[in-house]
Structure formats: C-alpha cells, structure tokens
Design a protein around this motif. Structure first.
Motif, mmCIF file in Angstrom:
data_model
loop_
_atom_site.group_PDB
_atom_site.id
_atom_site.type_symbol
_atom_site.label_atom_id
_atom_site.label_comp_id
_atom_site.label_asym_id
_atom_site.label_seq_id
_atom_site.Cartn_x
_atom_site.Cartn_y
_atom_site.Cartn_z
ATOM 1 N N LEU A 138 0.822 -1.200 0.000
ATOM 2 C CA LEU A 138 0.000 0.000 0.000
ATOM 3 C C LEU A 138 0.863 1.259 0.000
ATOM 4 N N VAL A 139 1.919 1.261 0.797
ATOM 5 C CA VAL A 139 2.813 2.412 0.831
ATOM 6 C C VAL A 139 3.460 2.627 -0.539
ATOM 7 N N ARG A 140 3.843 1.539 -1.203
ATOM 8 C CA ARG A 140 4.442 1.686 -2.545
ATOM 9 C C ARG A 140 3.442 2.270 -3.533
ATOM 10 N N ARG A 141 2.196 1.805 -3.486
ATOM 11 C CA ARG A 141 1.189 2.332 -4.414
ATOM 12 C C ARG A 141 0.935 3.819 -4.173
ATOM 13 N N LEU A 142 0.869 4.216 -2.908
ATOM 14 C CA LEU A 142 0.622 5.615 -2.598
ATOM 15 C C LEU A 142 1.845 6.482 -2.896
ATOM 16 N N THR A 143 3.029 5.908 -2.778
ATOM 17 C CA THR A 143 4.250 6.647 -3.108
ATOM 18 C C THR A 143 4.288 6.959 -4.602
ATOM 19 N N ILE A 144 3.855 6.009 -5.404
ATOM 20 C CA ILE A 144 3.787 6.242 -6.856
ATOM 21 C C ILE A 144 2.817 7.383 -7.173
ATOM 22 N N ALA A 145 1.741 7.475 -6.398
ATOM 23 C CA ALA A 145 0.742 8.532 -6.611
ATOM 24 C C ALA A 145 1.152 9.852 -5.979
ATOM 25 N N ASP A 146 2.350 9.942 -5.432
ATOM 26 C CA ASP A 146 2.845 11.091 -4.675
ATOM 27 C C ASP A 146 2.409 12.415 -5.317
ATOM 28 N N GLY A 147 1.581 13.184 -4.577
ATOM 29 C CA GLY A 147 1.154 14.486 -5.062
ATOM 30 C C GLY A 147 -0.080 14.470 -5.930
ATOM 31 N N ARG A 148 -0.625 13.288 -6.225
ATOM 32 C CA ARG A 148 -1.825 13.209 -7.057
ATOM 33 C C ARG A 148 -2.991 12.668 -6.231
ATOM 34 N N PRO A 149 -4.215 13.101 -6.525
ATOM 35 C CA PRO A 149 -5.378 12.651 -5.743
ATOM 36 C C PRO A 149 -5.610 11.141 -5.881
ATOM 37 N N VAL A 150 -6.023 10.515 -4.778
ATOM 38 C CA VAL A 150 -6.333 9.081 -4.790
ATOM 39 C C VAL A 150 -7.660 8.858 -4.068
ATOM 40 N N SER A 151 -8.342 7.780 -4.432
ATOM 41 C CA SER A 151 -9.566 7.378 -3.741
ATOM 42 C C SER A 151 -9.186 6.510 -2.550
ATOM 43 N N MET A 152 -9.440 7.003 -1.360
ATOM 44 C CA MET A 152 -9.066 6.259 -0.170
ATOM 45 C C MET A 152 -9.878 4.973 -0.048
ATOM 46 N N GLU A 153 -11.177 5.001 -0.434
ATOM 47 C CA GLU A 153 -11.988 3.792 -0.359
ATOM 48 C C GLU A 153 -11.370 2.666 -1.168
ATOM 49 N N ASP A 154 -10.944 2.964 -2.391
ATOM 50 C CA ASP A 154 -10.394 1.926 -3.264
ATOM 51 C C ASP A 154 -9.120 1.328 -2.681
ATOM 52 N N HIS A 155 -8.215 2.180 -2.225
ATOM 53 C CA HIS A 155 -6.933 1.690 -1.707
ATOM 54 C C HIS A 155 -7.115 0.900 -0.412
ATOM 55 N N ILE A 156 -7.958 1.410 0.473
ATOM 56 C CA ILE A 156 -8.119 0.737 1.766
ATOM 57 C C ILE A 156 -8.880 -0.567 1.612
ATOM 58 N N PHE A 157 -9.895 -0.595 0.735
ATOM 59 C CA PHE A 157 -10.627 -1.846 0.528
ATOM 60 C C PHE A 157 -9.706 -2.922 -0.044
#
Length: 522
Positions: free
Chosen positions: A172-191
C-alpha cells in the motif's frame, strides 16, 4: 441482464395500496385481523413500551424506510423514549437507544435474548445457519464461535498473522508513493488492502498470486452479497406467503439465490483444491483458516457436526463479508475526520513520528506507545460505528427492559449510533474530539454501555481485537509515511460527511485525498 434492487420507498411507490388490495385482498384481511387481535391481547396482558401509531399490515415499517434506519429510529426515539415498541409488518420489535436500556438487553438479560432472528438472507448465505454471526443461539453455535475465535480472531492468531498486515502495508505504501502528489480514492486503496489481509489469513499466500484467477469474480460476489443484506426484504417482516410473494416480485429472492450459487461454487473450488492431493494447483497455505476448517471437516467426515457447509458458511459471512467491509469503513471515516480537524491530525502525526523516529514504517510493537492514536480510533468508532444498529437479537423468554414487558420472540435492536451521540453520555456529542477520552476509563470491550461499536455480551463481535489492531496499524502507517491534503480547490468546510446506508454505513461521497511522501525518515 442486471438485477436492479429497490429500497423501501421505491418499492412502496410501485406496489401501491390499490394494486396490493386487488391482488392480495384475502391475505391482507387475514393478516389485519390477526394483527389487531394480537395487538389488543398483548396490550391487555402486558405493560408494553410506547409505540408510535402505525398503519394496518405495515405497522411502523413506513416510518423506518429509507437508507438510514438508525437515523429514522433515533428520530422516533426522541418522541417516544429510549425503549420503544414497533410493529414491523408482523414482527414485534423493541428498539433501545440509551446506555441504561442497552445494559439491560446486553448484560442483565443477555442469557435470555442472545439468539438471532431467522431471516431468509442470512439463512441462505449461511447454509441454514451454520455460521457464527447470524445463527440462532444453540450449543452448536457456541462450539463454532469458540473455534472461530481461537483459529481466526484470538490474540495468538493476530500475532501469527502480522506478516500479512506488514506485507500488505508495504504494498500500500508503494502504491501511494507512486501517486505522490496526485489525488487518490481512499476507499479503493483501503478496501484492496483489507481484502488482501483477510484473504491471505483465510486462504494463505495464494490469495495474492496469479493462481487465484477467480479473485475479481469473488469480489463481485461479495459486493452483491452486501447489496442483498442492505436491500429491503419483505420476508424479513412478513415471514409468510405475503413476504415470499413480494420478494419474488421485487427480485430480491432471485438475487439471493444467485449470490448463494456464486459463493457456493467459489468455495467448492477452493475446498476441492485443498482436498485433491494430486492437484497441481493445490494451494500451499499451511496454517491458513481454510486449512484448519478442512482438517475439522475431515475429522467429522460422515457426520453433520462439522461439514463442508460449515466451512463455506464461516468463510462467507464471518470472514469476508464481516471483516473486509467494516474495517475499511472505519478507516475511511477516521481519515475524513482527521482531514477536517487539522489540529488533531498534527497532534497524532507528531506522536507517531516521535515514537517511531528512524524506522521505515510503524511496526506492531510500536502501537503500544501510541496512546493518542487509540483515542482517535475510539472517537471514530463513537461517531461512526460501522454497524450503527447492532445485529438484531431475539429474546427466547419474556423479559423486562426499563420496567416494560418484552414478550418472548420479540426482535431487539440496539441503536449504537444513537447511544454514541447521546448528550446524556457525551459532552458536545456531535463534535469529533478524541481528547475526551484522555484519562477516562472507557473502552469498547462491552463493559461501557455508552460506547458499543462492537456490542456486548454473548453476541459481541468476536472480531474486535483483530479489527482494532488492523485499524491502528493501518492508520499509524498512513499518517507516518505521508502528509495528507485535500485536492486543490476543495476546503475542509465543504467536505461532505453524509452517510450512505447499507449493512455498514459508508461515507456517501468518495474520500479523495492527496498523499505526499514524508521525507523525515532516515
């Protein structure tokens, strides 16, 4: 062709009184007479709780229709009191909305009202009540619950499955690091993260590999099962020919059967892979929950004590439907509240980063140091319990609640959402203020009845320890590894915090946040 499910108001608009009377007049007259005679008899014999005026046949059903029944029941309770009698179709129901009344249901009378109502959705998806969560009370249920806690939810089991949480957190940390600075859907990532943890614990490491080719189809089945549980079913309130007919007309009965077949085929394939020693696709998942359950099934081969259906039932409701959705919902609400309250977010991040310092991420052993994190989780569960109405009970014997008679076989609802926002228990109850728990001896272990996110008594949620550990670990790492902000142009004052109905209560609009990698680690 996709099936479209309707909620109660939409169904009522379609099945107008005129149509119902034309088609079902004989049945309606019969049920009306039965309802009237039963109600009058009960009123003469018992001192029943106050009951809002209802309609013939429907009773009070129209007053709790809509997407948020816990909110509708809270509004009714403000006028009729914290112990309230409702007639939902043919089902007599008592709703409690105060800590004192909840104590009488969940502690004082726990032994007399620890069973579950027999409703068609849970009955079918649990293979005729072979699960833990929705089964009526029995000696067999007690054995299954003990087994499930020991093998899936105990502290020992939580310790042995930390590797799954840590591995999925790294992803999860790697996926969010790739998105660094761009909006993400928290529901999708956490689910996705929660699903991977539960799947790995249940099925072993194969759950995250290409061998698990039917994972997406399984997710679709879970989504449909959640829709079934949160959709209006007439048979829940008219357990007779009328209810069955309405469910067939609205399509809910057909959808229940379809979802059941999909789950059954999925678990049958998994079980067969484990049993077929010659199969080249046999999973290597020694120690997973399914291994334990299949070993039990083999021990009782040829008997009905623990069969194939028991394995499927416990995996369906108690593992995936019960574990993935509730944990995801809590974490999304927590992140939303933290963004809306930046001073709380800063205080919590300072605590986490001070305690962890130079590690790459928060480790399980760090959690005991994070006292403010625990307060934030408790405040989130107070304001946003994943199950605002605890799973309904039914009393096996006549009891009294707050001096009122509750006849045998009455359905019992505890409105945990209303109790958590009761000004009699909480100062400024609508405010998100974790500091209210500082120095207070209040927890969610079922002994403090003003705070019941997991219930209490014999039917208390057995997944509490695992759920809290996973939530704390996840939030700590998300807040340690990233700084969080709203997308450009969105203000925290404009955030939509409305709820969306269902078995669990979600945030109505997606939570979109911008993660920025925290560079303070060494």
């Amino acid at each position: 062709m996709d099936m479209v499910l309707l909620d109660f108001p939409e169904i009522w608009q379609i099945l107008t009184p005129t149509i119902i009377l034309l088609i079902l007049l004989p049945l309606l007259l019969h049920f009306l007479e039965k309802y009237r005679s039963g109600s009058l008899s009960d009123k003469r014999r018992f001192h029943l709780p106050p009951c809002p005026p209802g309609l013939p046949i429907l009773g009070n059903l129209h007053q709790i229709g809509g997407a948020l029944p816990h909110w509708s029941l809270w509004k009714l309770a403000r006028h009729h009191g914290p112990v309230m009698m409702l007639q939902l179709g043919t089902v007599p129901t008592v709703v409690v909305s105060s800590a004192a009344a909840a104590r009488e249901v969940l502690k004082t009378n726990d032994a007399d009202c620890c069973s579950r109502p027999d409703t068609p959705g849970p009955r079918q998806l649990s293979y005729d009540h072979k699960d833990v969560a929705f089964s009526p009370y029995s000696d067999d249920w007690r054995e299954r619950r003990k087994l499930f806690i020991v093998e899936f939810l105990s502290k020992r089991r939580i310790q042995t499955t930390w590797h799954a949480r840590e591995s999925e957190m790294d992803k999860l940390v790697r996926r969010l690091t790739i998105a660094d600075g761009r909006p993400v859907s928290m529901e999708d990532h956490i689910f996705e993260y929660m699903d991977a943890i539960i799947g790995t614990v249940a099925f072993g490491n194969i759950y995250g590999t290409e061998q698990f080719t039917y994972k997406k189809h399984f997710h679709d089945a879970i989504d449909e099962a959640m829709r079934v549980r949160s959709s209006f079913s007439a048979e829940d309130y008219f357990p007779n020919a009328l209810g069955r007919l309405v469910d067939h007309l609205t399509g809910i009965a057909l959808l229940r059967k379809r979802v059941f077949r999909e789950f059954d085929a999925f678990f049958e394939r998994i079980i067969q892979q484990h049993l077929d020693s010659s199969s080249s696709t046999k999973p290597k998942s020694k120690g997973s929950l399914i291994d334990v359950l299949i070993d039990l099934m083999k021990e009782h081969e040829g008997t009905i004590r623990f069969s194939r259906d028991h394995v499927k039932a416990m995996l369906t409701y108690n593992t995936f439907i019960g574990g993935v959705d509730t944990g995801s919902v809590t974490m999304v609400w927590a992140m939303a509240e933290l963004i809306r309250h930046p001073w709380v977010l800063k205080k919590l991040q300072d605590e986490i980063r001070s305690a962890v310092r130079t590690n790459e991420r928060v480790r399980p052993e760090d959690l005991s140091k994070l006292t403010y994190l625990k307060m934030v989780v408790m405040e989130t569960l107070r304001l946003h319990p994943a199950l605002p109405l605890l799973v309904p009970r039914v009393n096996m014997r006549h009891i009294k609640i707050s001096g009122y008679d509750v006849p045998t076989n009455t359905r019992l609802f505890v409105n945990a959402w209303a109790i958590g926002r009761d000004p009699a228990n909480w100062h400024n109850p609508e405010e998100f203020y974790p500091d209210r728990f500082e120095g207070k001896d209040v927890n969610f272990s079922g002994t403090h009845f003003e705070f019941l996110p997991f219930g209490a008594g014999r039917r208390m949620c057995p997944g509490m320890a695992m759920g809290v550990a996973t939530t704390e670990f996840t939030l700590a790492n998300l807040l340690y590894n990233f700084n969080w902000a709203l997308p450009e142009g969105v203000t925290r004052e404009a955030m939509n915090m409305e709820q969306a109905g269902g078995l669990t209560v979600h945030k109505k609009t997606p939570l979109i946040l911008v993660p920025t990698k925290y560079r303070g680690q060494h």
